[in-house]
Enzyme design. Structure first.
Site, PDB file in Angstrom:
ATOM      1  N   PHE A  22       0.823  -1.209   0.000  1.00  0.00           N
ATOM      2  CA  PHE A  22       0.000   0.000   0.000  1.00  0.00           C
ATOM      3  C   PHE A  22       0.863   1.266   0.000  1.00  0.00           C
ATOM      4  CE2 PHE A  22      -2.063  -3.415   2.358  1.00  0.00           C
ATOM      5  CZ  PHE A  22      -3.237  -3.565   1.645  1.00  0.00           C
ATOM      6  N   HIS A  23       2.183   1.100   0.107  1.00  0.00           N
ATOM      7  CA  HIS A  23       3.049   2.279   0.258  1.00  0.00           C
ATOM      8  C   HIS A  23       4.204   2.268  -0.739  1.00  0.00           C
ATOM      9  CE1 HIS A  23       1.873   1.159   4.626  1.00  0.00           C
ATOM     10  NE2 HIS A  23       0.912   1.888   4.089  1.00  0.00           N
ATOM     11  N   PRO A  24       3.945   2.305  -2.027  1.00  0.00           N
ATOM     12  CA  PRO A  24       5.064   2.369  -2.972  1.00  0.00           C
ATOM     13  C   PRO A  24       5.786   3.708  -2.844  1.00  0.00           C
ATOM     14  CG  PRO A  24       2.985   2.646  -4.130  1.00  0.00           C
ATOM     15  CD  PRO A  24       2.643   2.315  -2.708  1.00  0.00           C
TER      16      PRO A  24
END
Lengths: 513, 197
Positions: A441-443
């Site tokens: 969820f956190h590229p």
């Protein structure tokens, strides 16, 4: 204040002039638009995704939300290279971007991460002290608050009890909410508009300050002339086909790119930028869920989606975060076919869920390929694979310590585990990592900031090394993974970079002229 | 500073905003509920949510793919008896609506996966039949083999469609209720409010 223009409803070409054009309306783009517009600059925001009013979220099911508001209908994934899982990567594609689809968890960037950035990488502005006012400004606007213990779901309480039995401390999370009803479906749009996503907290204020927001506006190319950004051009998506159709052009003195770590590199490359680091160094925070069945009723859907976390294993690169999801999404995680699947699905009321996340060292990249969507690849390091399985083992042990009858690990084809000892294989004889059901969820980091032109894409100001008046302000500029949820850090850094543009405006405008 | 200068066409029609202008011929308001009519490709199921923004009109599944999805779902959700034909037909429509906003590349990949599932009985069961032609018990057996296969791509194909189908299948209030989900009512936030008072 003006409304959001739905590009899919337009039938004739559009031409606009502005001081700043912002590409993307998510956590970074919305913040930048607001900060620039409140200083009196003429701002146009272009968002590829559609516009849905927050009041409509409650009427949409998870599949409605994913289809309408997530990239690739929520099916986007990083292809694993070597012994690496296929990692689904959820990203927003709507006005408000991923902030509409997050759990709302708010962390500041850990001090040790900032120390590495400022000391080892020479990014002198990236210190806790220098970033503090920007974090504070964002936290105030999005109403960051500590989740009260009474809002913990029974699912979360069980994991906390298990952790306590094992001597592992848990802490309350902070989230950007106001009046949370505990519907446990934050990641499909808050049905009560209690999550202060940027479509609620920032974009209305930006529009109030004069910013114009266009939805369904696919920016295809940055206009660059004489080594300086001069605007963007693209096409609005067609109502029937969803493909680009009606052209638009926006001329601007400054271009701000905020498409997120998965698309910012694509736009830069397509526009002719060729720095070697564009699209490289992608980090993902590979995440996973461990589920457990208990003898008693749990009803984990009643309470905040996320309310506690554990940084006890931060030194091992493991963050544990309480999580739940919509009932039908959780049902999808049960193994089995036919009666076997049904048997487990009917035990949903006795299900508890907890999540883990790896503070990864990268190994990802983003490339252009067959369609508008990027090819994302990720090669997980041996160190991170170890962290992945170690985190799963800890969560499984916590569940058994809390009295779980069965534990389900995110391993393809694995049947439920009945005892704590059965989990030892995770660290003693770990399975192939490509059998792990993994999410991200956190590229971050695909157009990273650097103190010099080598080793990065943007300067400490966010301006690209290659093109004047072209700024990147989203999560792609963060130089490494941060080990915690990235929404608040992205917003704080965007605030800082937008403030820098305002402070330097006379020089930027003069250069544009 | 002045407002953004936006020019949109020669034939101007004022919209809800004072500054945006667009051609009258281009303005296509969505119908009731902002969705295509019940006969259209995006026919919503009864009670489907209405939005001001109309969905894109494209579809993805061809006839043979629809048959595979239907047969897959029938095996996946069969309990003592398989789901009704009407329920399965509606589910196929929902899956099509779910995946159609994705990119051409991804949609092509999903269709290729369905084509692979269609011919997999030859490999996994040594049977000369397409997946949808198999009896229910054989389809269940094949899906179980895919789920437990050592070959990761086989698992991935199974998990991908199982996830899509389960999310869509259990969105119906009746199905959710049947697995013990009580609906949207919540009480914990009321305790918080009481505590605050």
């Amino acid at each position: 204040m003006t409304g959001v223009v739905r590009g899919r409803e337009l039938g004739a070409p559009v031409y606009a002039e502005a001081d700043v054009v912002v590409v993307g309306s998510g956590a970074a783009g919305a913040v930048a638009a607001y900060e620039l517009a409140r200083e009196g600059l003429r701002v146009v925001v272009l968002e590829e995704g559609g516009h849905y009013a927050p009041e409509e979220y409650g009427a949409m099911t998870p599949s409605n939300m994913l289809g309408r508001m997530a990239r690739e209908a929520g099916l986007s994934a990083a292809v694993g290279l070597g012994d690496t899982p296929l990692i689904t990567t959820l990203a927003g594609k709507c006005v408000g971007g991923s902030s509409v689809l997050t759990g709302g968890v708010c962390f500041r960037i850990p001090d040790e991460v900032l120390h590495e950035w400022s000391s080892d990488r020479g990014l002198s502005a990236m210190t806790p002290e220098r970033l503090d006012p920007y974090f504070a400004r964002v936290e105030d606007r999005v109403h960051v608050e500590t989740v009260p213990e009474s809002m913990r779901s029974r699912s979360t309480e069980l994991f906390v009890e298990g952790a306590k039995t094992m001597g592992i401390p848990m802490k309350s999370l902070r989230r950007n909410t106001r009046g949370c009803h505990g519907a446990s479906r934050c990641n499909f749009g808050c049905p009560h508009q209690a999550k202060m996503s940027v479509d609620i907290s920032y974009l209305p204020a930006a529009r109030e300050a004069g910013a114009r927001v266009f939805a369904d506006a696919l920016v295809e190319r940055l206009e660059i002339a004489g080594g300086r950004a001069a605007g963007v051009r693209g096409r609005f998506l067609d109502q029937e086909t969803g493909e680009p159709r009606v052209p638009f052009t926006v001329r601007a003195r400054v271009v701000v790119v905020a498409c997120g770590s998965l698309h910012t590199p694509i736009l830069l490359r397509r526009s002719g930028l060729d720095a070697a680091d564009i699209g490289r160094h992608l980090t993902l925070h590979p995440a996973y869920r461990v589920s457990a069945l208990f003898d008693d009723h749990v009803g984990g859907w009643d309470g905040a989606l996320q309310s506690v976390y554990c940084d006890h294993f931060a030194d091992e690169g493991i963050t544990l975060v309480g999580v739940y999801s919509a009932a039908n999404v959780l049902a999808a995680g049960f193994p089995g076919v036919g009666k076997a699947h049904r048997r487990l699905a009917e035990q949903l009321p006795r299900l508890a869920v907890f999540g883990g996340m790896v503070h990864d060292e990268g190994g990802g990249s983003v490339r252009r390929w067959l369609s508008r969507e990027p090819l994302i690849t990720y090669r997980m390091s041996a160190r991170d694979r170890g962290r992945l399985f170690r985190g799963m083992q800890i969560l499984g042990q916590m569940a058994f310590a809390a009295g779980a009858r069965e534990v389900m690990l995110p391993l393809f084809g694995a049947t439920p585990f009945k005892s704590r000892g059965e989990l030892d294989f995770l660290t003693e004889r770990p399975p192939a990592a490509n059998r792990v059901e993994c999410m991200a969820f956190h590229p971050l980091g695909s157009a990273r900031m650097s103190a010099g032109p080598r080793g990065g894409v943007v300067k400490p100001t966010g301006e690209t090394w290659a093109v004047d008046n072209l700024f990147v302000v989203d999560g792609s500029v963060l130089p490494t993974s941060i080990g915690v949820n990235s929404q608040l850090p992205i917003m704080a850094v965007a605030t800082m970079l937008a403030q820098g543009i305002c402070d330097d405006w006379s020089r930027l405008a003069r250069r544009a002229a | 500073m002045s407002d953004v200068d936006v020019r949109m066409s020669d034939e101007d029609v004022r919209m809800s905003t004072p500054h945006v202008r667009m051609a009258s011929s281009s303005v296509r308001r969505s119908g009731a509920g902002g969705r295509a009519g019940p006969e259209g490709p995006l026919a919503p199921r009864p009670g489907a949510p209405a939005t001001r923004t109309r969905d894109f009109g494209r579809t993805t599944l061809k006839r043979r793919h629809r048959e595979v999805v239907r047969a897959f779902a029938e095996a996946l959700f069969a309990d003592d008896a398989p789901p009704s034909a009407a329920r399965l037909d509606a589910l196929v429509d929902e899956i099509d609506r779910f995946i159609s906003p994705a990119s051409k590349t991804l949609r092509f990949g999903l269709l290729a996966m369905l084509d692979a599932v269609r011919v997999l009985p030859l490999v996994l069961l040594r049977r000369l039949a397409t997946f949808e032609e198999l009896p229910l018990a054989a389809r269940t057996a094949m899906l179980e083999r895919m789920e437990g296969a050592r070959l990761a791509p086989l698992c991935l194909v199974f998990v991908a469609f199982k996830t899509l189908m389960t999310i869509a299948y259990y969105e119906h209030p009746g199905e959710l209720e049947s697995i013990g989900y009580p609906g949207p009512a919540r009480v914990r936030h009321l305790h918080v409010a009481e505590g605050a008072r």
